[in-house]
Design a protein around this motif. Structure first.
Motif, PDB file in Angstrom:
ATOM      1  N   SER B 267       0.356  -0.949  -0.223  1.00 39.63           N
ATOM      2  CA  SER B 267      -0.227  -0.187  -0.393  1.00 39.63           C
ATOM      3  C   SER B 267       0.847   1.499  -0.007  1.00 39.63           C
ATOM      4  CB  SER B 267      -0.742  -0.051   1.479  1.00 39.63           C
ATOM      5  OG  SER B 267      -0.276  -0.257   2.854  1.00 39.63           O
ATOM      6  N   SER B 268       1.973   1.407   0.653  1.00 40.72           N
ATOM      7  CA  SER B 268       2.700   2.709   1.214  1.00 40.72           C
ATOM      8  C   SER B 268       3.550   2.191  -0.646  1.00 40.72           C
ATOM      9  CB  SER B 268       3.360   2.368   1.804  1.00 40.72           C
ATOM     10  OG  SER B 268       4.224   1.479   2.082  1.00 40.72           O
ATOM     11  N   PHE B 269       3.550   1.517  -1.596  1.00 41.47           N
ATOM     12  CA  PHE B 269       4.629   1.127  -2.902  1.00 41.47           C
ATOM     13  C   PHE B 269       3.435   2.131  -4.090  1.00 41.47           C
ATOM     14  CE2 PHE B 269       7.626  -1.463  -4.868  1.00 41.47           C
ATOM     15  CZ  PHE B 269       8.451  -0.196  -5.719  1.00 41.47           C
ATOM     16  N   PHE B 270       2.385   1.145  -3.640  1.00 39.88           N
ATOM     17  CA  PHE B 270       1.456   2.087  -4.716  1.00 39.88           C
ATOM     18  C   PHE B 270       1.178   3.945  -4.539  1.00 39.88           C
ATOM     19  CE2 PHE B 270      -0.473  -2.080  -6.020  1.00 39.88           C
ATOM     20  CZ  PHE B 270      -0.497  -1.387  -7.603  1.00 39.88           C
ATOM     21  N   ARG B 294      14.841  14.839  -8.022  1.00 42.61           N
ATOM     22  CA  ARG B 294      13.107  15.867  -8.180  1.00 42.61           C
ATOM     23  C   ARG B 294      12.504  16.220  -7.334  1.00 42.61           C
ATOM     24  NH1 ARG B 294       8.774  16.026 -13.459  1.00 42.61           N
ATOM     25  NH2 ARG B 294      10.597  15.325 -13.917  1.00 42.61           N
ATOM     26  N   ASP B 295      12.115  14.877  -6.046  1.00 38.15           N
ATOM     27  CA  ASP B 295      11.793  15.025  -5.136  1.00 38.15           C
ATOM     28  C   ASP B 295      12.587  13.840  -3.697  1.00 38.15           C
ATOM     29  OD1 ASP B 295       8.747  16.097  -3.333  1.00 38.15           O
ATOM     30  OD2 ASP B 295       9.753  14.726  -2.574  1.00 38.15           O
ATOM     31  N   LYS B 296      13.401  14.159  -3.758  1.00 34.74           N
ATOM     32  CA  LYS B 296      14.270  14.104  -2.900  1.00 34.74           C
ATOM     33  C   LYS B 296      13.070  12.356  -1.243  1.00 34.74           C
ATOM     34  CE  LYS B 296      18.680  14.427  -0.283  1.00 34.74           C
ATOM     35  NZ  LYS B 296      19.769  15.365   0.097  1.00 34.74           N
ATOM     36  N   LEU B 297      12.167  12.933  -0.697  1.00 36.61           N
ATOM     37  CA  LEU B 297      11.926  11.812   0.396  1.00 36.61           C
ATOM     38  C   LEU B 297      10.548  11.201  -0.458  1.00 36.61           C
ATOM     39  CD1 LEU B 297      11.601  11.901   3.244  1.00 36.61           C
ATOM     40  CD2 LEU B 297       9.830  13.704   2.986  1.00 36.61           C
ATOM     41  N   THR B 298      10.184  11.272  -1.772  1.00 33.67           N
ATOM     42  CA  THR B 298       9.787  10.623  -2.455  1.00 33.67           C
ATOM     43  C   THR B 298      10.308  10.153  -3.029  1.00 33.67           C
ATOM     44  OG1 THR B 298       7.573  12.537  -2.561  1.00 33.67           O
ATOM     45  CG2 THR B 298       7.804  10.461  -4.459  1.00 33.67           C
ATOM     46  N   LEU B 301      11.601   6.818  -1.011  1.00 36.04           N
ATOM     47  CA  LEU B 301      10.290   5.817   0.513  1.00 36.04           C
ATOM     48  C   LEU B 301      10.139   5.476  -1.455  1.00 36.04           C
ATOM     49  CD1 LEU B 301       7.625   8.531   1.417  1.00 36.04           C
ATOM     50  CD2 LEU B 301       8.460   6.835   2.112  1.00 36.04           C
ATOM     51  N   TRP B 302       9.979   5.782  -2.951  1.00 38.94           N
ATOM     52  CA  TRP B 302      10.260   4.709  -3.336  1.00 38.94           C
ATOM     53  C   TRP B 302      11.456   3.181  -3.885  1.00 38.94           C
ATOM     54  CZ3 TRP B 302       6.906   3.986  -6.938  1.00 38.94           C
ATOM     55  CH2 TRP B 302       7.021   3.200  -8.622  1.00 38.94           C
ATOM     56  N   VAL B 303      12.449   4.234  -3.055  1.00 41.12           N
ATOM     57  CA  VAL B 303      13.412   2.978  -3.013  1.00 41.12           C
ATOM     58  C   VAL B 303      13.258   2.071  -1.690  1.00 41.12           C
ATOM     59  CG1 VAL B 303      15.759   2.654  -2.893  1.00 41.12           C
ATOM     60  CG2 VAL B 303      15.643   4.603  -4.568  1.00 41.12           C
ATOM     61  N   ILE B 304      13.178   2.633  -1.314  1.00 44.98           N
ATOM     62  CA  ILE B 304      12.805   2.102   0.390  1.00 44.98           C
ATOM     63  C   ILE B 304      11.640   0.653   0.331  1.00 44.98           C
ATOM     64  CG2 ILE B 304      12.073   1.464   2.860  1.00 44.98           C
ATOM     65  CD1 ILE B 304      13.515   4.576   2.907  1.00 44.98           C
ATOM     66  N   CYS B 305      10.654   1.287  -0.406  1.00 43.82           N
ATOM     67  CA  CYS B 305       9.353  -0.210  -0.483  1.00 43.82           C
ATOM     68  C   CYS B 305       9.828  -0.460  -1.664  1.00 43.82           C
ATOM     69  CB  CYS B 305       8.362   1.076  -1.271  1.00 43.82           C
ATOM     70  SG  CYS B 305       6.999   2.377  -0.144  1.00 43.82           S
ATOM     71  N   GLY B 306      10.399  -0.577  -2.510  1.00 45.36           N
ATOM     72  CA  GLY B 306      11.212  -1.296  -3.750  1.00 45.36           C
ATOM     73  C   GLY B 306      12.223  -2.423  -3.140  1.00 45.36           C
ATOM     74  N   TYR B 378       3.468  12.316   2.440  1.00 47.07           N
ATOM     75  CA  TYR B 378       3.996  11.592   2.842  1.00 47.07           C
ATOM     76  C   TYR B 378       4.235  10.424   4.482  1.00 47.07           C
ATOM     77  CZ  TYR B 378       7.114  14.858   0.459  1.00 47.07           C
ATOM     78  OH  TYR B 378       7.097  15.483  -1.837  1.00 47.07           O
ATOM     79  N   LEU B 379       3.486  11.010   4.658  1.00 52.85           N
ATOM     80  CA  LEU B 379       3.479  10.703   6.279  1.00 52.85           C
ATOM     81  C   LEU B 379       2.428   8.663   6.334  1.00 52.85           C
ATOM     82  CD1 LEU B 379       3.937  11.575   8.894  1.00 52.85           C
ATOM     83  CD2 LEU B 379       1.325  12.702   8.911  1.00 52.85           C
ATOM     84  N   PRO B 380       1.159   9.244   5.361  1.00 53.96           N
ATOM     85  CA  PRO B 380       1.272   7.678   5.748  1.00 53.96           C
ATOM     86  C   PRO B 380       2.039   6.491   5.223  1.00 53.96           C
ATOM     87  CG  PRO B 380      -0.180   9.128   4.385  1.00 53.96           C
ATOM     88  CD  PRO B 380       0.949   9.742   4.375  1.00 53.96           C
ATOM     89  N   GLN B 381       3.048   6.789   4.333  1.00 52.71           N
ATOM     90  CA  GLN B 381       3.954   5.918   3.691  1.00 52.71           C
ATOM     91  C   GLN B 381       4.781   5.831   5.092  1.00 52.71           C
ATOM     92  OE1 GLN B 381       2.592   8.005   2.206  1.00 52.71           O
ATOM     93  NE2 GLN B 381       3.289   8.068  -0.047  1.00 52.71           N
ATOM     94  N   ILE B 382       5.431   6.936   5.156  1.00 49.04           N
ATOM     95  CA  ILE B 382       6.589   7.028   6.811  1.00 49.04           C
ATOM     96  C   ILE B 382       6.241   6.020   7.676  1.00 49.04           C
ATOM     97  CG2 ILE B 382       7.828   7.978   8.098  1.00 49.04           C
ATOM     98  CD1 ILE B 382       7.874  10.859   5.742  1.00 49.04           C
ATOM     99  N   ILE B 383       5.208   5.767   8.229  1.00 49.92           N
ATOM    100  CA  ILE B 383       4.464   5.512   9.256  1.00 49.92           C
ATOM    101  C   ILE B 383       4.069   4.090   8.818  1.00 49.92           C
ATOM    102  CG2 ILE B 383       1.789   5.379  10.487  1.00 49.92           C
ATOM    103  CD1 ILE B 383       1.266   8.565   9.877  1.00 49.92           C
ATOM    104  N   LEU B 384       3.099   3.641   7.843  1.00 54.38           N
ATOM    105  CA  LEU B 384       3.519   2.109   7.208  1.00 54.38           C
ATOM    106  C   LEU B 384       4.893   1.367   6.589  1.00 54.38           C
ATOM    107  CD1 LEU B 384       0.702   2.044   4.894  1.00 54.38           C
ATOM    108  CD2 LEU B 384       0.652   1.820   6.483  1.00 54.38           C
ATOM    109  N   ILE B 385       5.846   1.644   6.594  1.00 58.41           N
ATOM    110  CA  ILE B 385       7.313   2.102   5.892  1.00 58.41           C
ATOM    111  C   ILE B 385       7.782   1.754   7.972  1.00 58.41           C
ATOM    112  CG2 ILE B 385       9.155   2.034   5.642  1.00 58.41           C
ATOM    113  CD1 ILE B 385       7.739   3.157   2.935  1.00 58.41           C
ATOM    114  N   GLY B 386       7.794   2.736   8.630  1.00 58.14           N
ATOM    115  CA  GLY B 386       8.306   2.367   9.950  1.00 58.14           C
ATOM    116  C   GLY B 386       7.427   1.516  10.883  1.00 58.14           C
TER     117      GLY B 386
END
Lengths: 218, 410
Positions: B267-270, B294-298, B301-306, B378-386
């Motif tokens: 879900s955070s990847f999507f 282009r957008d550091k945090l995104t 997040l993309w790399v970590i989800c991958g 950003y926040l929802p993905q950070i929480i889910l990945i955390g």
């Protein structure tokens, strides 16, 4: 009497498989709805009269009135009259459907230990209907005929559910009929939407989405 | 008197996953119109109904209802492609679910002595069920509900619908909808075990599980669209969970861990893919370069989800896949073990290649005005990945109890 009704149901299936006129197919759906209602009325032995009446009313409303009415509306609105170029000539479809129906009768005449809990005639014809509706969906090109095929499949499954001596609780029956009706409704609306993009909506046009670039679809 | 709805170790586990993902998606998608949220809530409600239902017929009604309610959500863009995806989704899933209903009727025939479709009754009287009809019924229900789960070879709606739906809905489809249909397969597999024909169920589930891995490996090898890549990854992960459940033993614990971790990561990847789409306005992998620039945090997040989705530690998926391998080793299925690891490696290569290609390097087509994303992107993905990473590193006793509680029912 019941066997006669079931055989009539099988004949409507043959007519649907061989006809290319959309209105004729929708009329057959209406007849199937009425036949299913009569079969339910005669075969039901449940003590819960209210439940049976409710199921009858709902089957009649959904299968014989609402779904055919809605499909007619979709066909008229999108000016779809016939599925003129199916992937397969109608005559061959009729021959195959006849064989499937014959196989259904064969199943109905089997006396096996495995078939003690069900009424053979219902079972054979409903299996034949389900298989024919898959054939119907596979060979027809128009989106609306696919919905008609889906409605026919659901009628076959309804007949199969009547073949079992035990019944589903009425709450489940209502849910199932409601779901089927809404599915037909949504698919009908989608035909309208797709019709606003393509002049004559056919399945062959729905092949934009693919995995590899340069991949060609027929 | 049986109750139509029942909570047990298994569906509580599924409900918690549904709760977390729905909360994250709701924060991400922000303000929408009233009609959208009503249908969104109906979609969530129908999934809850499917998870909590104790009656197989009623479960069917709710699973079909999930298709109907989500159709509108997928169609949100209302263009040529989303129309095609929605048509395929509603039509194929309805046909699939109709087959599942045939299976339910066959189960009614099989359970002559039981005369009930309540799971509790079926489990209690499993020895009275006719094995021939039960096996026939399982084939139909597996194919029917398997269509909804997206198991190969009946998966063809899934990549289209996931790729064309708005990203928050893709997240819901992948992380919650597939689970709710899979729950039914788990329950029926358990019934097969109680009735003494668990071996047949195992074979069928293994075939579908490995086919799913194979299909994903073939398509991911040269995938062009990153949302389709995520969709295929869902097919792969549902395949892995199916394999875990089929093997039993450690496999069920692995399946429970995999199910939860996949839902949170995917879900955070999507959701992140939604941000990437917003930044680049394209879904083509070839046209996306340098997300991090282009957008550091995104980008990160993309790399970590991958990295997490291909089971690189501390991803909990690493633990679950290891447990499945361990169970295959115990069962002495060495050929399957080899096939499993080879297919996973190919899939890992496909995903990592796409993620590296899009995330790193120079941004070749920088926009004239920089697009700024809000904090809710950003926040929802950070929480889910955390949560996922924490669980990968340290799993508290309470969470273990939940996982084992679910695994017992698998």
């Amino acid at each position: 009497m019941i066997n006669l009704l079931i055989v009539l149901f099988g004949v409507t299936m043959l007519y649907m498989a061989s006809s290319s006129r959309i209105m004729a197919q929708i009329n057959m759906l209406k007849i199937q709805g009425v036949l299913l209602c009569l079969i339910t009325l005669i075969s039901h032995s449940e003590a819960n009269i209210l439940g049976v009446l409710f199921l009858l009313a709902e089957t009649f409303a959904a299968k014989a009135v609402l779904i055919p009415w809605f499909l007619t509306k979709v066909a008229v609105k999108n000016n779809i009259k016939r599925d003129s170029n199916p992937q397969f000539p109608n005559f061959y479809t009729l021959v195959i459907a006849t064989f499937i129906l014959f196989a259904g009768f064969l199943i109905a005449s089997i006396h096996s230990d495995y078939l003690v809990n069900i009424s053979n005639m219902y079972f054979g014809i409903s299996i034949a209907t389900i298989i024919t509706s898959f054939l119907f969906i596979a060979i027809k090109k128009k989106l609306i005929t696919h919905i008609i095929g889906f409605a026919m499949l659901e009628n076959g499954i309804f007949l199969l559910s009547l073949s079992v001596a035990k019944e589903m609780p009425w709450i489940v029956n209502i849910g199932v009929l409601l779901d089927v009706f809404i599915a037909v409704f949504i698919l009908g609306l989608l035909v309208g939407e797709i019709g606003s993009i393509y002049e004559n909506p056919e399945v062959g046009q729905l092949c934009n989405l693919k995995d590899f670039e340069g991949e060609e679809h027929e | 008197m049986n109750s139509y709805f029942l909570l047990d170790g298994l569906n509580i586990f599924f409900t918690l996953i549904l709760f977390f993902v729905t909360a994250a998606v709701t924060i991400y998608q922000g303000k929408k119109d009233f009609k959208y949220y009503i249908i969104f809530l109906l979609f969530v409600l129908s999934m809850l109904g499917a998870m909590w239902s104790n009656h197989l017929g009623l479960t069917w009604v709710f699973v079909e209802a999930t298709t109907l309610t989500s159709a509108y959500l997928i169609l949100k863009h209302n263009d040529k492609n989303s129309l095609e995806a929605t048509w395929k989704y509603v039509f194929l899933c309805s046909i699939g679910i109709s087959l599942a209903f045939v299976g339910i009727i066959l189960l009614l025939i099989a359970s002559e002595g039981v005369n009930s479709l309540f799971f509790t009754d079926l489990y209690r009287n499993a020895h009275l069920i006719n094995p021939f009809w039960l096996k026939l019924s399982f084939i139909f229900t597996l194919i029917g509900f398997g269509t909804k789960v997206g198991l190969a070879p009946v998966h063809s709606w899934l990549p289209d619908a996931h790729a064309e739906a708005p990203s928050p809905i893709s997240a819901m489809l992948s992380a919650t909808l597939l689970n709710s249909a899979f729950l039914v397969i788990i329950r029926l597999n358990k019934l097969m075990q109680f009735a003494g024909v668990g071996e047949s169920a195992k074979k069928l589930m293994l075939i579908m599980g490995f086919l799913s891995l194979f299909v994903t490996a073939v398509y991911l090898f040269r995938i062009a669209n990153y949302k389709r890549m995520l969709a295929y990854s869902s097919i792969e992960n549902m395949g892995i969970i199916t394999i875990g459940v089929a093997f039993g033993g450690f496999g069920t614990v692995a399946a429970a861990i995999h199910l939860a971790a996949h839902s949170l990561i995917k879900s955070s990847f999507f959701l992140t893919s939604g941000s990437v789409l917003k930044l680049y306005n394209t879904k083509e992998i070839a046209e996306v370069h340098g997300i991090i620039e282009r957008d550091k945090l995104t980008g990160w997040l993309w790399v970590i989800c991958g990295a997490l989705i291909v089971a690189i530690p501390p991803s909990p998926l690493f633990i679950s896949e290891l447990l499945i391998i361990l169970q295959m080793f115990i069962n002495k299925h060495f050929w399957l073990l080899a096939l499993f690891t080879i297919l996973l490696t190919v899939i890992m290569y496909g995903i990592i290649r796409a993620v590296i290609k899009t995330a790193f390097g120079k941004d070749l087509t920088p926009p004239e005005t920089k697009i700024k994303l809000g904090v809710t992107k950003y926040l929802p993905q950070i929480i889910l990945i955390g949560i996922t990473v924490l669980l990968g590193l340290y799993c508290p006793q309470e969470i273990w109890t939940l996982i084992i509680g679910a695994a017992i029912w698998m």
